[in-house]
Design a protein around this motif. Structure first.
Motif, mmCIF file in Angstrom:
data_model
loop_
_atom_site.group_PDB
_atom_site.id
_atom_site.type_symbol
_atom_site.label_atom_id
_atom_site.label_comp_id
_atom_site.label_asym_id
_atom_site.label_seq_id
_atom_site.Cartn_x
_atom_site.Cartn_y
_atom_site.Cartn_z
ATOM 1 N N ILE A 156 -38.500 -7.749 -7.109
ATOM 2 C CA ILE A 156 -38.545 -7.829 -8.563
ATOM 3 C C ILE A 156 -40.100 -8.134 -9.016
ATOM 4 C CG2 ILE A 156 -38.075 -9.308 -10.439
ATOM 5 C CD1 ILE A 156 -35.673 -10.483 -8.802
ATOM 6 N N ASP A 157 -40.531 -7.127 -10.088
ATOM 7 C CA ASP A 157 -41.874 -7.131 -10.184
ATOM 8 C C ASP A 157 -42.210 -6.405 -11.544
ATOM 9 O OD1 ASP A 157 -44.514 -7.706 -10.362
ATOM 10 O OD2 ASP A 157 -44.947 -6.770 -8.365
ATOM 11 N N VAL A 158 -43.112 -6.250 -12.105
ATOM 12 C CA VAL A 158 -43.253 -5.603 -13.495
ATOM 13 C C VAL A 158 -43.002 -4.032 -13.211
ATOM 14 C CG1 VAL A 158 -44.953 -4.863 -15.095
ATOM 15 C CG2 VAL A 158 -45.087 -7.099 -14.424
ATOM 16 N N GLY A 159 -41.878 -3.709 -14.037
ATOM 17 C CA GLY A 159 -41.550 -2.337 -13.783
ATOM 18 C C GLY A 159 -40.544 -2.075 -12.474
ATOM 19 N N ARG A 160 -40.410 -3.077 -11.859
ATOM 20 C CA ARG A 160 -39.458 -2.855 -10.978
ATOM 21 C C ARG A 160 -38.211 -3.928 -10.969
ATOM 22 N NH1 ARG A 160 -41.875 -1.537 -5.131
ATOM 23 N NH2 ARG A 160 -42.315 0.411 -6.577
ATOM 24 N N ASN A 161 -36.957 -3.529 -10.484
ATOM 25 C CA ASN A 161 -35.771 -4.581 -10.564
ATOM 26 C C ASN A 161 -35.064 -3.982 -9.509
ATOM 27 O OD1 ASN A 161 -34.431 -6.890 -11.322
ATOM 28 N ND2 ASN A 161 -34.296 -6.121 -13.387
ATOM 29 N N GLY A 220 -34.687 -16.433 -14.089
ATOM 30 C CA GLY A 220 -36.247 -16.747 -14.293
ATOM 31 C C GLY A 220 -37.150 -16.129 -13.296
ATOM 32 N N ARG A 221 -36.492 -15.374 -12.468
ATOM 33 C CA ARG A 221 -37.261 -14.510 -11.690
ATOM 34 C C ARG A 221 -38.225 -13.310 -12.294
ATOM 35 N NH1 ARG A 221 -38.846 -16.448 -6.521
ATOM 36 N NH2 ARG A 221 -37.353 -17.925 -5.782
ATOM 37 N N THR A 222 -39.501 -13.206 -12.228
ATOM 38 C CA THR A 222 -40.081 -12.139 -12.625
ATOM 39 C C THR A 222 -40.973 -11.478 -11.535
ATOM 40 O OG1 THR A 222 -42.216 -13.796 -13.269
ATOM 41 C CG2 THR A 222 -40.538 -13.198 -14.926
ATOM 42 N N LYS A 223 -41.232 -12.113 -10.430
ATOM 43 C CA LYS A 223 -41.788 -11.601 -9.263
ATOM 44 C C LYS A 223 -41.233 -12.085 -7.995
ATOM 45 C CE LYS A 223 -46.547 -10.752 -7.249
ATOM 46 N NZ LYS A 223 -46.460 -9.278 -7.932
ATOM 47 N N PHE A 224 -40.788 -11.447 -7.197
ATOM 48 C CA PHE A 224 -39.937 -11.713 -5.920
ATOM 49 C C PHE A 224 -39.979 -10.365 -4.952
ATOM 50 C CE2 PHE A 224 -36.347 -12.102 -3.157
ATOM 51 C CZ PHE A 224 -36.474 -13.354 -2.541
ATOM 52 N N LYS A 225 -40.150 -10.650 -3.659
ATOM 53 C CA LYS A 225 -40.016 -9.699 -2.500
ATOM 54 C C LYS A 225 -39.418 -10.400 -1.404
ATOM 55 C CE LYS A 225 -43.055 -6.496 -1.838
ATOM 56 N NZ LYS A 225 -44.129 -5.980 -1.489
ATOM 57 N N GLY A 226 -38.344 -9.788 -0.994
ATOM 58 C CA GLY A 226 -37.775 -10.484 0.250
ATOM 59 C C GLY A 226 -36.139 -9.929 0.241
ATOM 60 N N MET A 227 -35.161 -10.822 0.468
ATOM 61 C CA MET A 227 -34.007 -10.195 0.910
ATOM 62 C C MET A 227 -32.769 -11.275 0.053
ATOM 63 S SD MET A 227 -32.493 -11.440 4.662
ATOM 64 C CE MET A 227 -32.252 -13.072 4.875
ATOM 65 N N MET A 228 -31.548 -10.435 -0.249
ATOM 66 C CA MET A 228 -30.427 -11.315 -0.515
ATOM 67 C C MET A 228 -29.615 -11.342 0.386
ATOM 68 S SD MET A 228 -27.818 -10.267 -3.895
ATOM 69 C CE MET A 228 -27.078 -8.944 -3.065
#
Length: 341
Positions: A156-161, A220-228
């Motif tokens: 999750i980031d700017v331009g990515r979801n 509330g997440r605007t930036k995240f990298k990992g796993m679910m």
């Protein structure tokens, strides 16, 4: 046009279907629309010497009713096929109707011999995303498998979801829980708990598709990298989609889960149609026939259980040679270790 089209396709991508009998392959999402998208199938008989005569592709709308769709093999909700040895047949929707979403089932009802691999059908599926008459993108469509515990990559980031689609494969309520684990540095660092979304319950055979940043999950997440990491009380089918904004428009890629549970084929007994099981050996090879000589150490009563086809809709586990089957139900590790026969 590209951005609008792919956003529509993104929303329509999320469909999955109820669990089906052995031998069926489920294509979780089929899409067809004039100037927007079409779906193509390649269906292959993997046998070098057996003809398969009872294969058909069934199309369904998202509500489960038959979908009569225009294809290169006519307009119908069922397309029957016969495949010669090693033959591949292409089926493609024509992209001539209003944008319509559904799913497909590739059903093989040929009764196998003791060599089930001689009657195995493989399938690959992909979308052609269109801008008017022109193909502007292709996207592979994976075939899902049931699971009760899984992981998916998340960004999750700017331009990515990241979004997900889940379907309940049971005939009753099925509670689902999703938890994020964030990637950390250094590589040897402990994982960071990214939080757990409130559990939600799927009704019988219900399908749900949402982005992880929507209300009820991780808004509330605007930036995240990992796993679910996800888990459910009963089997589900799940796929995810990474949507990325680019200078030329929105692009997306399908994400396939990595199962963590006993439904994985390397940790459970996978019953192929016609496959015989032995209580003392992991796999029984098909040595035995009327004119065959069994290898040393084998006897003529080596098969304990056989997975049999009784009809096009009914199959059973058939004990042989005095074997018995006991249903033990769900057990925790301690109770399972305490079982006696």
């Amino acid at each position: 046009m590209r951005t609008k089209l792919l956003l529509i396709t993104m929303a329509s991508f999320f469909w999955a279907v109820p669990v089906w009998p052995h031998g069926d392959k489920i294509i979780p999402q089929i899409a067809d629309g004039a100037g927007a998208i079409r779906t193509k199938f390649d269906i292959t008989n993997l046998s070098p010497d057996q003809k398969i005569t009872k294969v058909k592709v069934l199309f369904f709308l998202d509500n489960g009713s038959p979908w009569s769709v225009a294809t290169n093999r006519g307009t119908a909700s069922e397309v029957p096929l016969e495949l010669g040895p090693f033959q591949t047949i292409r089926i493609e929707t024509l992209g001539t109707q209003n944008l319509t979403i559904g799913y497909a089932v590739i059903r093989n009802t040929d009764v196998t011999s003791v060599y089930p691999d001689d009657f195995y059908v493989a399938a690959t599926v992909f979308y052609e995303v269109l801008n008017g008459p022109n193909v502007i993108d292709t996207v592979s469509v994976p075939i899902g498998e049931p699971t009760r515990s899984w992981i998916l990559p998340v960004e999750i980031d700017v331009g990515r979801n990241t979004g997900f689609a889940v379907v309940n494969l049971t005939d009753g309520p099925n509670k689902v829980t999703l938890q994020l684990w964030e990637a950390t540095e250094p590589l040897s660092g402990d994982p960071t708990d990214g939080g757990t979304a409130p559990p939600f319950t799927l009704n019988a055979k219900e399908h749900r598709a949402q982005f992880l940043t929507e209300a009820g999950f991780f808004p509330g997440r605007t930036k995240f990298k990992g796993m679910m990491k996800g888990r459910s009380e009963g089997p589900v089918a799940i796929l995810a989609l990474l949507q990325t904004s680019t200078p030329t428009g929105v692009q997306f890629a399908t994400l396939v889960p990595a199962p963590l549970d006993s439904l994985r084929r390397n940790t459970f007994t996978y019953l192929r149609q016609g496959f015989a099981l032995n209580a003392d050996l992991p796999v029984v090879d098909y040595f035995f026939g009327e004119l065959d000589t069994l290898p040393p150490g084998y006897d003529d009563s080596t098969w304990d259980v056989r997975y049999e086809t009784q009809s096009g809709t009914a199959r059973r586990l058939a004990p042989r040679n005095g074997a018995m089957i006991a249903a033990v139900g769900l057990r925790n590790a301690t109770d399972f270790d305490a079982l006696t026969l």
